[in-house]
Design an enzyme around this catalytic site. Structure first.
Site, PDB file in Angstrom:
ATOM      1  N   LYS A  96      23.609 -19.952  12.552  1.00 23.58           N
ATOM      2  CA  LYS A  96      22.995 -18.705  12.983  1.00 23.58           C
ATOM      3  C   LYS A  96      21.658 -18.552  12.269  1.00 23.58           C
ATOM      4  CE  LYS A  96      23.530 -13.725  13.234  1.00 23.58           C
ATOM      5  NZ  LYS A  96      22.154 -13.451  12.920  1.00 23.58           N
ATOM      6  N   LEU A 147      23.974 -10.014  20.144  1.00 30.47           N
ATOM      7  CA  LEU A 147      25.254 -10.703  20.232  1.00 30.47           C
ATOM      8  C   LEU A 147      26.300  -9.995  19.385  1.00 30.47           C
ATOM      9  CD1 LEU A 147      23.978 -14.370  19.859  1.00 30.47           C
ATOM     10  CD2 LEU A 147      24.600 -13.178  21.956  1.00 30.47           C
TER      11      LEU A 147
END
Length: 187
Positions: free
Chosen positions: A117, A85
């Site tokens: 995250k 990502l």
């Protein structure tokens, strides 16, 4: 938008590459690093900008385009590349990313789920006729290592699905703090 340092010479670029490589090596060796996450990300953006402006000067040691941690390249090809990502650093960058996603989907996103995250080991779990047949690391994104022998250690990864389907599932394998006492430090 976060600022990006400007590298104005080959020497500054080479120094930035050395600093980034050393910081990443320290981080992945013992978790210590001379740079914070923001500093490291800013340095990587500066390296990327220099390489875009001077493609013939890119150093082989550059961290751009490499999997974090210098993950070993495996010999099991992925059916579709396992990409990482991108980071966003502002509300404007997030809005631009969301608009791009909606453009690719061809419709507005109906809702969002935002979570902290968590960084783990990216894996692909391959099922044939509903049975887990292979667990593969991300590796370099094109091919990974076969870690099927460790699949039993992944909590929540079923050996058998409820339907006899051929499917590849991707996700992150995490080691939480509650499991750290199970491991003893070897001197």
């Amino acid at each position: 938008m976060k600022e990006t340092a400007v590298l104005v010479s080959p020497a500054a670029y080479a120094n930035a590459v050395t600093t980034a490589v050393e910081a990443a090596a320290a981080y992945y060796a013992d978790g210590g690093t001379p740079l914070g996450d923001d500093e490291y990300d800013k340095l990587l953006r500066a390296i990327e900008a220099y390489e875009l402006a001077h493609p013939g000067e890119a150093l082989p040691a550059s961290p751009t385009g490499k999997v974090a941690g210098g993950a070993a390249v495996g010999d099991i090809p992925h059916s579709v590349p396992m990409l990482s990502l991108d980071n966003v650093f502002s509300a404007e960058e997030l809005a631009a990313w969301a608009a791009g996603l909606e453009r690719r989907l061809g419709q507005p996103v109906q809702g969002w789920c935002v979570e902290p995250k968590l960084d783990g080991l990216a894996v692909a779990a391959r099922y044939r006729a509903g049975r887990l047949v292979q667990l593969i690391t991300r590796g370099d994104g094109l091919a990974g290592e076969d870690i099927t022998h460790a699949a039993d250690a992944v909590l929540g990864l079923p050996a058998l699905l409820t339907e006899a389907v051929d499917v590849e599932l991707r996700g992150e394998v995490l080691l939480t703090q509650e499991f750290f006492p199970l491991f003893k430090t070897v001197s």
